[in-house]
Each structure stands twice: as C-alpha cells, then as structure tokens.
Write an enzyme that holds these catalytic residues in place. Structure first.
Site, PDB file in Angstrom:
ATOM      1  N   LYS A  74       0.808  -1.226   0.000  1.00 12.62           N
ATOM      2  CA  LYS A  74       0.000   0.000   0.000  1.00 12.62           C
ATOM      3  C   LYS A  74       0.845   1.282   0.000  1.00 12.62           C
ATOM      4  O   LYS A  74       0.428   2.292  -0.554  1.00 12.62           O
ATOM      5  CB  LYS A  74      -0.979  -0.007   1.166  1.00 12.62           C
ATOM      6  CG  LYS A  74      -2.111  -1.008   0.957  1.00 12.62           C
ATOM      7  CD  LYS A  74      -3.130  -0.936   2.063  1.00 12.62           C
ATOM      8  CE  LYS A  74      -4.223  -1.978   1.837  1.00 12.62           C
ATOM      9  NZ  LYS A  74      -5.295  -1.888   2.818  1.00 12.62           N
ATOM     10  N   ASP A 111     -10.349   2.313   2.011  1.00 10.48           N
ATOM     11  CA  ASP A 111     -10.660   1.528   3.218  1.00 10.48           C
ATOM     12  C   ASP A 111     -11.497   2.328   4.217  1.00 10.48           C
ATOM     13  O   ASP A 111     -12.466   1.822   4.787  1.00 10.48           O
ATOM     14  CB  ASP A 111      -9.367   1.060   3.904  1.00 10.48           C
ATOM     15  CG  ASP A 111      -8.633   0.001   3.091  1.00 10.48           C
ATOM     16  OD1 ASP A 111      -9.307  -0.799   2.427  1.00 10.48           O
ATOM     17  OD2 ASP A 111      -7.397  -0.019   3.125  1.00 10.48           O
TER      18      ASP A 111
END
Ligand code: ATR
Length: 301
Positions: A74, A111
């Site tokens: 990420k 997210d």
C-alpha cells in the site's frame, strides 16, 4: 445472477498482494461483473515487493484499467501514483490504482470510505454520532491509519489507543501534520491518545469504539479477546474490522449488552465499490445477495 461475459475487449483489473490467496476481492468483483453482465475480469496477482513497479508497468502495458493493492504494497502504491486523493495523502497509503488513458496513475484510499459506508448501511447515522462524542480507535497499523482519516473527515474527535504507545503517538503526529498540510484553512484535527490499559475505564465518554487490531481474529494472537464494556453508555456503537469470525467476541459482548454492533465484512465489500466504478463503469450495491454470496464463500474456507 445475470450473465458471465468475456470477449477480446474485456475490461481488466485485479488485486496485487503478497500473498494474495486470502483476498476475497476476485470473488466479489467477478460476482458483480456477472450480475451486471459486464464484459470484464478481475484476477488475483501475486507480486513480490521487489517486483511491484515492474508488475504495475506491465499491467498498464497489457491494457489493464487498474488494480487494488493490498499488503504489503500500500505504501509502494502511494509512491507510484502520479496523483492521489486527499484522504490517501493523509493516510499515506493507496489501495486503489486507476490507470488513465494518458498513461498517468491515480491512487486512492478506499478503506476508510468502506468503513464509514458500512456503518451507514448498518443504519448508523455517522454525522450525528460524531456530534455525540469521540471515536476510540484501537490499534495503530495500516487499517487504523485509513479509518482514523475518514473519521476525522466526518468530524470525529479521534482517540487512539495501542498496546505499543509509541506507535499511536507517532500516528497522531503523522496524521496531524498531513491533515494540516492538506487542509491549511480547515480547523485542526482533533486527535489524541490514551493508554492501552486505561481505555475500558473511559468508554462512558465515547460515541464509537472501533477495533482495528488483530485481537479477536480466528488464528490471530488472541481469538477469544473481549474487553470489558461495562462502563459504556447505552449509546456506544461498537465496530470491529475483523471479519473471521463474522461475529467476534467483541461484537457478541456488545450485542449482549444491548449496544449497536457493526461487523467487518461490510467494510471489505464497500471499499471495493469505488474501484469497480472506475474500472468497469457501473455502480454496485452491497445488498443482501452480495453479502450472502461472500459469506457462503468465507464459510467454505
Ligand atoms: P494492520 O496494518 O493490518 O492494521 P499491523 O500493522 O500488524 O496490521 O497492526 C496490528 C495491530 O494489532 C497493532 O496495533 C498491534 O499493536 P502493536 O502496535 O502494539 O503491535 C495490534 N495487536 C496485535 N496483537 C496484539 C495483542 N496481542 N495485544 C494488543 N494489540 C495487538
């Protein structure tokens, strides 16, 4: 279920991880593709950290529309993006890459969006909750980073508590600095920490409790973990991002006490929506059929 279609013109995307075997995203996106009758495919892509940049360039060259990115990539995805959205900039992490036609890469962090969207689809009025009291966030890892960012955006005072206090202090400093840089004219973010061994005593003041640690996870460090919620007010909303098991001991304890409880599977489903829209051009819904489909798949594992 509608129709499964794939032709030579199929729209392509995937999820890059290492390992990637645990990811539910291929099942979810291909379910939505079939349901919408879209000519496309979404595949798991196992890519070692030192091959990440080569793989992304290769996917672009092969005509992919983009990719989701999961552990451990990420931060590398954040670095490779030519442009990132403000929430990704603050969180310092990207989980959704969109390859544009001009060759540039757009990165976003969905997210935190998925977490908030899941609360809302569980019937929780998040804006109203933010005016009722602080959010107590347990943990200081990657998930905490994204969720804290979205809760700040929603106007919560976010209080972090982590076993290793230095990680929570570090995260507060980083998020505070990134927030001020991204929104120089906005109010300062309300961020603080409390000791790991002291948060249960403070629950009476909180509007929201979210567990972003691996406590309570099947196969994790403490699958039976359930804190003492006796000090909570009757209005506390308790949420867990752990989704195996779907009802964690924390959520069970909350329900048994009559508190509103929200599970982790929905976050996973909702975080996928922005990518699906960008790559495949359709809105999706996290309805009962979608949840049932993914639940069945999870139960077979
Ligand atoms: P992620 O990026 O998925 O959030 P992570 O960076 O490994 O994962 O973070 C896991 C979180 O679970 C951390 O906040 C970790 O606390 P530490 O920073 O003290 O390691 C927390 N955690 C894991 N095992 C724990 C345990 N037995 N007790 C308390 N917290 C624990």
């Amino acid at each position: 279920m509608s129709e499964f279609r794939i032709t030579g013109k199929a729209k392509l995307a995937g999820v890059i991880g290492h390992p990637v075997t645990h990811s539910l995203s291929p099942l979810l996106h291909n379910y939505w593709l079939a349901r919408h009758g879209i000519d496309g495919a979404y595949v798991p892509l196992s890519v070692a950290p030192d091959a990440f940049v080569t793989a992304v360039k290769g996917l672009q060259a092969a005509g992919f529309r983009g990719a989701n990115v999961t552990i451990p990539h990420k931060q590398a995805a954040f670095a490779i993006a030519d442009e990132v959205d403000p929430m990704a900039r603050i969180a310092g992490s990207v989980n959704t890459l969109v390859f544009r036609e001009d060759g540039t890469i757009h990165g976003s962090s969905t997210d935190g969006f998925g977490y908030v969207a899941n609360l809302e689809s569980d019937g929780i009025a998040v804006d109203a909750l933010a005016s009722r009291g602080p959010a107590l966030l347990l943990g200081a890892g990657g998930a905490a980073r994204s969720i804290a960012t979205s809760l700040l955006e929603k106007g919560f005072h976010v209080i972090l508590s982590n076993r290793t206090a230095g990680r929570a202090d570090g995260l507060v400093k980083e998020l505070d600095a990134a927030w001020r840089q991204s929104f120089p004219k906005a109010d300062s973010p309300q961020l603080s920490t409390i000791a790991w061994d002291g948060w249960e005593q403070q629950l009476g003041d909180m509007a929201l409790l979210v567990n972003t640690t691996s406590l309570g996870m099947q196969g994790g460090p403490a699958p039976e973990w359930a804190p003492d919620l006796s000090k909570a007010s009757g209005h506390l909303v308790v949420s867990d991002i752990v989704y195996v098991p779907q009802e964690t001991p924390l959520l069970r304890a909350a329900r048994e006490q009559g508190l509103t409880a929200s599970g982790g599977l929905g976050m996973l489903l909702h975080q996928a929506r922005p990518g699906f829209r960008a790559w495949f051009g359709a809105e999706t819904e996290v309805d009962e059929a979608t949840v049932a489909y993914i639940r069945t798949a999870l139960n077979k594992r």
